[in-house]
Design a protein around this motif. Structure first.
Motif, PDB file in Angstrom:
ATOM      1  N   LEU A 179      11.977  50.978  40.589  1.00  0.00           N
ATOM      2  CA  LEU A 179      11.793  50.385  39.192  1.00  0.00           C
ATOM      3  C   LEU A 179      10.273  50.138  38.662  1.00  0.00           C
ATOM      4  CD1 LEU A 179      13.303  48.964  36.952  1.00  0.00           C
ATOM      5  CD2 LEU A 179      13.070  46.695  38.383  1.00  0.00           C
ATOM      6  N   ALA A 180       9.519  49.692  39.506  1.00  0.00           N
ATOM      7  CA  ALA A 180       7.896  49.934  39.182  1.00  0.00           C
ATOM      8  C   ALA A 180       7.550  51.305  38.560  1.00  0.00           C
ATOM      9  CB  ALA A 180       7.276  49.075  40.474  1.00  0.00           C
ATOM     10  N   ILE A 181       7.788  52.184  39.408  1.00  0.00           N
ATOM     11  CA  ILE A 181       7.607  53.730  39.181  1.00  0.00           C
ATOM     12  C   ILE A 181       8.037  54.019  37.745  1.00  0.00           C
ATOM     13  CG2 ILE A 181       8.017  55.941  39.974  1.00  0.00           C
ATOM     14  CD1 ILE A 181       7.795  54.879  42.710  1.00  0.00           C
ATOM     15  N   ILE A 182       9.601  53.986  37.469  1.00  0.00           N
ATOM     16  CA  ILE A 182      10.022  54.321  36.366  1.00  0.00           C
ATOM     17  C   ILE A 182       9.452  53.522  35.215  1.00  0.00           C
ATOM     18  CG2 ILE A 182      12.093  52.784  36.192  1.00  0.00           C
ATOM     19  CD1 ILE A 182      12.019  56.603  35.097  1.00  0.00           C
ATOM     20  N   ALA A 183       8.982  52.388  35.344  1.00  0.00           N
ATOM     21  CA  ALA A 183       8.475  51.575  34.256  1.00  0.00           C
ATOM     22  C   ALA A 183       7.175  51.995  33.844  1.00  0.00           C
ATOM     23  CB  ALA A 183       8.204  49.788  34.654  1.00  0.00           C
ATOM     24  N   ASP A 198      11.509  40.048  35.787  1.00  0.00           N
ATOM     25  CA  ASP A 198      11.464  41.513  36.490  1.00  0.00           C
ATOM     26  C   ASP A 198      12.437  41.625  37.602  1.00  0.00           C
ATOM     27  OD1 ASP A 198       9.988  42.017  34.356  1.00  0.00           O
ATOM     28  OD2 ASP A 198       7.965  42.145  35.618  1.00  0.00           O
ATOM     29  N   LYS A 199      12.259  40.624  38.642  1.00  0.00           N
ATOM     30  CA  LYS A 199      12.947  40.430  39.673  1.00  0.00           C
ATOM     31  C   LYS A 199      14.637  40.590  39.479  1.00  0.00           C
ATOM     32  CE  LYS A 199      12.338  38.519  44.340  1.00  0.00           C
ATOM     33  NZ  LYS A 199      11.657  37.680  45.186  1.00  0.00           N
ATOM     34  N   SER A 200      14.808  39.732  38.452  1.00  0.00           N
ATOM     35  CA  SER A 200      16.476  39.369  38.049  1.00  0.00           C
ATOM     36  C   SER A 200      16.791  40.682  37.652  1.00  0.00           C
ATOM     37  CB  SER A 200      16.650  38.213  37.114  1.00  0.00           C
ATOM     38  OG  SER A 200      15.913  38.824  35.923  1.00  0.00           O
ATOM     39  N   TYR A 201      16.335  41.740  37.083  1.00  0.00           N
ATOM     40  CA  TYR A 201      16.761  42.936  36.609  1.00  0.00           C
ATOM     41  C   TYR A 201      17.517  43.611  37.755  1.00  0.00           C
ATOM     42  CZ  TYR A 201      17.082  47.520  34.392  1.00  0.00           C
ATOM     43  OH  TYR A 201      17.555  48.691  33.875  1.00  0.00           O
ATOM     44  N   THR A 240      25.248  39.179  32.106  1.00  0.00           N
ATOM     45  CA  THR A 240      24.520  40.222  32.698  1.00  0.00           C
ATOM     46  C   THR A 240      23.791  41.119  31.854  1.00  0.00           C
ATOM     47  OG1 THR A 240      25.862  39.794  34.633  1.00  0.00           O
ATOM     48  CG2 THR A 240      24.739  42.103  34.551  1.00  0.00           C
ATOM     49  N   ILE A 241      24.625  41.645  30.674  1.00  0.00           N
ATOM     50  CA  ILE A 241      24.016  42.483  29.845  1.00  0.00           C
ATOM     51  C   ILE A 241      22.998  41.909  29.204  1.00  0.00           C
ATOM     52  CG2 ILE A 241      24.716  43.271  27.382  1.00  0.00           C
ATOM     53  CD1 ILE A 241      27.391  43.958  28.443  1.00  0.00           C
TER      54      ILE A 241
END
Length: 501
Positions: A179-183, A198-201, A240-241
């Motif tokens: 996730l950090a990479i794609i961001a 960020d973590k909840s995503y 969630t959305i």
């Protein structure tokens, strides 16, 4: 009054005729689908009872059981909704090659409240235009710059693993890294995984997968209005959305504040620009050419944030697990990495990653057995003959990549793990649609080169620093029915630092 009664009579007659025609047409579709092999249907409900008996793990096994029993083309019906399942390369080629049958199937409509009309869910002219806009974002000159981010985030992952003294549940840890990479690569944003939002995503992505499966197997909940009225899960779905969309909205807003447009002409195409984020291309297309609006940008960012991290994280997790089962490859791959990179801790570059041929074969064989996306679906533009059966265009088509990769006609001893299947000489006469971890045809994965380089970069650093061992010696793991090939249980591994490190 007589005129009113006459008009009312005409209206009622028209409605009855319309409903009768729809019902008759649907009956004919079901009759045609019933000629295709498949499990026995009950009147009215079809195979609903059999499906609802299953939990998420059992449902995955149920579809696999039907594939083994009924072959590469079979059908089932749930409350009048006909579904045809294929697991043969020839059938997949008929559907996925060429310019027909590009519309995504029934299941994708249920994720539109989240992903909108992004590249995954859109079709027709809009899909073609978006694909054209976004293809330069994955040009090799840009990918070369991304490898620096791969290395940086993997180094952070390695440092985290070095501090661990207990078995590590790798799935969430790898998910945070990808996730950090794609961001950073695609959206120009650095994440803080200690940040609650960020973590909840990541956890929201997992929740969404289970909620979608819940709706998919219950056709009466496909319409949003009925889902909201009849299911207590609709509140969880909406919440969630909101988490998922708020996350990406923050990223867009942050990037847009500092964005500057750029010119693209024949002498300076997008592919020649370094450090160009995917989001920059979208913002530039909106501001300079009006090719996409704000809603379209949100749809594409939501799509790529999900697809760009979750599928890759899933692949890396399965590969690490395979390395503990076939542990003899750890030293083989380590030696290859040292031969390519040397022993001085050099970070891999594009050319280095391309030279890791044994590692590539190991990755490909893992993706054969454990494709990140096990099933995709399509709608047909017209009736199609598959394996001798006429499939009506009104039926939804599920393509089981998981079972295409296990089709015994094309894979000898298909359950056996053997990276040598991907030696060049063993690939020569293989059917082009027998191995499709990134789908195939015009709607193949636009980011597959990005994904393969990222997977190699992460594995390269992990194998150079650690030997791996499974905390649980049982080599069997159950699989959930989900958007991606998610394990039902934790994959807990022990990471031991190599002595020379």
């Amino acid at each position: 009054m007589d005129l009113f009664l006459t008009l009312l009579s005409v209206l009622i007659t028209a409605v009855v005729i319309f409903i009768s025609n729809v019902a008759l047409k649907h009956y004919r579709v079901i009759q045609r689908v019933n000629k295709i092999p498949g499990p026995t249907r009950l009147p009215l409900v079809g195979n609903l009872v059999e499906i609802l008996k299953c939990d998420s793990v059992q449902l995955f096994e149920k579809f696999r059981e039907w594939c083994r029993k009924y072959g590469s083309v079979y059908s089932f019906v749930v409350l009048g909704v006909p579904v045809v399942v294929i697991s043969g390369p020839e059938e997949f080629e008929i559907i996925s090659s060429g310019t027909k049958h590009l519309q995504k199937g029934l299941n994708y409509g249920l994720i539109e409240p989240w992903l909108g009309k992004g590249l995954l869910t859109s079709s027709g002219e809009q899909w073609q235009q978006r694909r054209k806009i976004l293809t330069p974002a994955f040009h090799f000159t840009i990918l070369q710059e991304f490898i620096k981010v791969f290395n940086k985030e993997t180094e952070a992952l390695v440092n985290t693993l070095k501090t661990s003294t207990k078995p590590v549940n790798i799935v969430p840890l790898i998910s945070h890294s990808t996730l950090a990479i794609i961001a950073e690569t695609s959206f120009g944003t650095k994440l803080d995984m200690e940040n609650k939002a960020d973590k909840s995503y990541v956890s929201a992505i997992h929740e969404m997968g289970q909620l979608l499966v819940y709706r998919i197997i219950r056709p009466w909940l496909h319409k949003s209005i009925l889902f909201n009225l009849l299911s207590f899960k609709s509140v969880q779905y909406s919440n969630t959305i909101d988490i998922l969309k708020n996350f990406t909205n923050r990223i867009i807003a942050k990037r847009e504040r500092h964005f500057e447009t750029f010119e693209v002409n024949r002498n300076d195409d997008v592919s020649k620009r370094k450090k160009l984020a995917f989001l920059d291309i979208l913002l530039n297309a909106k501001i300079t050419k009006n090719l996409i609006d704000d809603e379209g940008i949100k749809d594409e960012v939501n799509t790529f944030m999900f697809e760009g991290h979750d599928t890759t994280a899933t692949a890396i997790s399965w590969i690490l697990r395979q390395l503990t089962i076939y542990s003899q490859y750890q030293d083989i791959l380590y030696q290859e990495i040292i031969e390519v990179l040397g022993e001085d801790g050099k970070q891999p570059e594009l050319q280095d990653l391309n030279e890791l041929k044994i590692l590539e074969r190991f990755i490909k064989e893992t993706l054969r057995l454990y494709p990140s996306v096990p099933v995709i679906s399509r709608f047909l533009d017209e009736d199609v003959v598959l394996n001798g059966y006429t499939v009506p265009k009104e039926a939804s088509i599920d393509i089981w990549i998981y079972d295409i990769h296990r089709n015994p006609k094309y894979w000898t001893d298909p359950e056996k793990f053997d990276p040598d299947r991907f030696l060049p000489e063993n690939c020569v006469n293989r059917h082009p649609f027998a191995y499709v971890p990134f789908s195939a045809g015009p709607r193949n994965c636009i980011g597959q080169k990005f994904a393969m380089l990222e997977i190699k970069a992460v594995l390269c650093q992990i194998l150079r620093n650690f030997t791996l061992e499974a905390a649980n010696k049982d080599d069997k793991v159950d699989i959930l029915t989900d958007m991606v090939l998610r394990p039902a249980n934790q994959i807990n591994l022990i990471f031991t630092q190599r002595k020379n490190e």
